[in-house]
Structures are given as structure tokens and as C-alpha cells.
Write an enzyme that holds these catalytic residues in place. Sequence first.
Site, PDB file in Angstrom:
ATOM      1  N   HIS A  18      -8.034 -20.313 -43.895  1.00 45.60           N
ATOM      2  CA  HIS A  18      -7.862 -21.281 -44.996  1.00 45.60           C
ATOM      3  C   HIS A  18      -7.398 -20.567 -46.267  1.00 45.60           C
ATOM      4  O   HIS A  18      -6.478 -21.015 -46.947  1.00 45.60           O
ATOM      5  CB  HIS A  18      -9.189 -21.973 -45.328  1.00 45.60           C
ATOM      6  CG  HIS A  18      -9.766 -22.830 -44.240  1.00 45.60           C
ATOM      7  ND1 HIS A  18     -11.066 -22.676 -43.796  1.00 45.60           N
ATOM      8  CD2 HIS A  18      -9.240 -23.853 -43.519  1.00 45.60           C
ATOM      9  CE1 HIS A  18     -11.317 -23.585 -42.856  1.00 45.60           C
ATOM     10  NE2 HIS A  18     -10.229 -24.298 -42.657  1.00 45.60           N
ATOM     11  N   LYS A  42     -21.457 -37.814 -40.593  1.00 41.95           N
ATOM     12  CA  LYS A  42     -21.391 -36.605 -39.770  1.00 41.95           C
ATOM     13  C   LYS A  42     -22.200 -35.488 -40.435  1.00 41.95           C
ATOM     14  O   LYS A  42     -21.956 -35.155 -41.593  1.00 41.95           O
ATOM     15  CB  LYS A  42     -19.922 -36.182 -39.626  1.00 41.95           C
ATOM     16  CG  LYS A  42     -19.620 -35.477 -38.321  1.00 41.95           C
ATOM     17  CD  LYS A  42     -18.137 -35.221 -38.181  1.00 41.95           C
ATOM     18  CE  LYS A  42     -17.889 -33.747 -38.004  1.00 41.95           C
ATOM     19  NZ  LYS A  42     -16.518 -33.335 -38.296  1.00 41.95           N
ATOM     20  N   ARG A  91      -1.914 -23.665 -36.547  1.00 45.67           N
ATOM     21  CA  ARG A  91      -2.196 -22.468 -35.759  1.00 45.67           C
ATOM     22  C   ARG A  91      -1.495 -22.506 -34.413  1.00 45.67           C
ATOM     23  O   ARG A  91      -0.910 -21.533 -33.970  1.00 45.67           O
ATOM     24  CB  ARG A  91      -3.707 -22.330 -35.523  1.00 45.67           C
ATOM     25  CG  ARG A  91      -4.492 -21.891 -36.725  1.00 45.67           C
ATOM     26  CD  ARG A  91      -5.943 -22.236 -36.600  1.00 45.67           C
ATOM     27  NE  ARG A  91      -6.131 -23.677 -36.622  1.00 45.67           N
ATOM     28  CZ  ARG A  91      -7.307 -24.280 -36.710  1.00 45.67           C
ATOM     29  NH1 ARG A  91      -8.397 -23.562 -36.738  1.00 45.67           N
ATOM     30  NH2 ARG A  91      -7.383 -25.584 -36.744  1.00 45.67           N
ATOM     31  N   SER A 129     -13.370 -22.618 -38.108  1.00 41.31           N
ATOM     32  CA  SER A 129     -14.737 -22.738 -38.630  1.00 41.31           C
ATOM     33  C   SER A 129     -15.759 -22.877 -37.508  1.00 41.31           C
ATOM     34  O   SER A 129     -16.903 -22.424 -37.636  1.00 41.31           O
ATOM     35  CB  SER A 129     -14.852 -23.934 -39.578  1.00 41.31           C
ATOM     36  OG  SER A 129     -13.983 -23.774 -40.661  1.00 41.31           O
TER      37      SER A 129
HETATM   38  P1  ADP Z   1     -10.176 -30.384 -40.519  1.00 35.83           P
HETATM   39  O1  ADP Z   1     -11.545 -30.840 -40.146  1.00 35.83           O
HETATM   40  O2  ADP Z   1      -9.429 -31.356 -41.382  1.00 35.83           O
HETATM   41  O3  ADP Z   1      -9.355 -29.824 -39.389  1.00 35.83           O
HETATM   42  P2  ADP Z   1     -10.553 -27.662 -41.325  1.00 35.83           P
HETATM   43  O4  ADP Z   1     -11.479 -27.201 -42.399  1.00 35.83           O
HETATM   44  O5  ADP Z   1     -10.886 -27.262 -39.937  1.00 35.83           O
HETATM   45  O6  ADP Z   1     -10.485 -29.205 -41.505  1.00 35.83           O
HETATM   46  O7  ADP Z   1      -9.076 -27.206 -41.635  1.00 35.83           O
HETATM   47  C1  ADP Z   1      -8.390 -27.557 -42.812  1.00 35.83           C
HETATM   48  C2  ADP Z   1      -6.927 -27.132 -42.692  1.00 35.83           C
HETATM   49  O8  ADP Z   1      -6.843 -25.718 -42.547  1.00 35.83           O
HETATM   50  C3  ADP Z   1      -6.213 -27.705 -41.474  1.00 35.83           C
HETATM   51  O9  ADP Z   1      -4.877 -27.984 -41.830  1.00 35.83           O
HETATM   52  C4  ADP Z   1      -6.260 -26.597 -40.476  1.00 35.83           C
HETATM   53  O10 ADP Z   1      -5.201 -26.671 -39.551  1.00 35.83           O
HETATM   54  C5  ADP Z   1      -6.101 -25.407 -41.391  1.00 35.83           C
HETATM   55  N1  ADP Z   1      -6.632 -24.181 -40.798  1.00 35.83           N
HETATM   56  C6  ADP Z   1      -7.855 -23.993 -40.271  1.00 35.83           C
HETATM   57  N2  ADP Z   1      -7.987 -22.737 -39.799  1.00 35.83           N
HETATM   58  C7  ADP Z   1      -6.802 -22.118 -40.041  1.00 35.83           C
HETATM   59  C8  ADP Z   1      -6.285 -20.801 -39.753  1.00 35.83           C
HETATM   60  N3  ADP Z   1      -7.012 -19.887 -39.130  1.00 35.83           N
HETATM   61  N4  ADP Z   1      -5.012 -20.535 -40.130  1.00 35.83           N
HETATM   62  C9  ADP Z   1      -4.284 -21.483 -40.756  1.00 35.83           C
HETATM   63  N5  ADP Z   1      -4.689 -22.722 -41.034  1.00 35.83           N
HETATM   64  C10 ADP Z   1      -5.944 -23.047 -40.676  1.00 35.83           C
END
Ligand code: ADP
Length: 160
Positions: A18, A42, A91, A129
Site C-alpha cells: 500500500h 464486518k 498485483r 493484509s
Molecule cells: P480492499 O479491501 O479494498 O481490497 P486493501 O486494503 O486490501 O483493500 O487494498 C487496498 C488497495 O491496495 C487495493 O487496490 C489493493 O489492490 C491494493 N494493494 C493491496 N496490497 C497491495 C500490494 N502488495 N501491492 C500493490 N497494491 C496493493
Amino acid sequence: MKKVAVFPGSFDPITIGHEAIVRRALNLFDEIVIAVGANALKKSFYALETREEMIKKVFQNEQRIKIDHYEGLTVDYCNIIGARFILRGLRTSADFEFERAIAQVNKVMAPDIETVFLLTVPEHSHINSTIVRDIIKNGGDASIFVPVAIDLKNYKIEEE
Ligand code: ADP
């Protein structure tokens, strides 16, 4: 007009994946609002306030990054704060298929808002995450996957 992008997500917790996407996007936008989606139904691993606190710590010296939370549709939130861009990270091809549907629906609901995707660097494509939470739950060291500014010991877990 100021180019404002919303980076929506759960950030439960924020990872180096992120962080890298946000830092790269600073070259494209004037302001980035990292917006934590609050879902009352949730249960999260870290409380909403804890997630926001972590993100604030990471970007505390970056004036052009704001941290907020929202409920409901991302496009509605964008309209309320006057953001014309949604930032998402990609990703894998699975991410792409998932994101494509959301972005296309968002485009129908809010034609003025553009979704901008940044492809992750290869070193981050395996980081998410869920994996970080699993490591923490099982007593492992997840520090290499979270931003250096974050010391996980300092943050209370909401739900095991
Ligand atoms: P969501 O529940 O909306 O997927 P996340 O917190 O998991 O929320 O992710 C938020 C954003 O960050 C999404 O666009 C996700 O694809 C991106 N993201 C998560 N992990 C990575 C990573 N390792 N590299 C690049 N982008 C990421």
C-alpha cells in the site's frame, strides 16, 4: 483544479505494498486521501481508529496525504470531498478481474470519476493484509511486510 485521488481500502493493516502505491501516486496527483472503508457489519482485525493511526504514522511528514474513513459507496465519498480519481493497486490477474468490475460499475454510477491503477513492483506482488494478519495471529514477525514507521507491538488487536 487540484487533482485529488482517493485510495480506498481496508488497510487491515497497511502494508509496504500500500505504502509504495501511495508514494508513487504522489507524482500523479496533488493530494491523496487514504480512505479506510468502515464496515459496521464486518469485524476487523485492527479497529478502524487503530488502522487510521497506523496510516497517519507512516505519512506524518507528507502534507499532500490525508487520512479519513467512510461508509457506503466510494463514488459517493469521492463526490462529497470533491475527488475526481480513485487510486487502486494491481498485483495479479485476479486483482485485475475483481477491480475491472468495480471500476466499470463506478464509471456508470459516476462518469466524471476516473479509476487509476498502478501495477505493483514484483517484490510486493505477494504481499497482502491477510498474510500479515495470519503471521501476527500465529506469533510470527510480520515487520518486514509493514512500513518501517510501524512497530506492530504498539497497536492493539481488535479480534484474533
Ligand atoms: P480492499 O479491501 O479494498 O481490497 P486493501 O486494503 O486490501 O483493500 O487494498 C487496498 C488497495 O491496495 C487495493 O487496490 C489493493 O489492490 C491494493 N494493494 C493491496 N496490497 C497491495 C500490494 N502488495 N501491492 C500493490 N497494491 C496493493
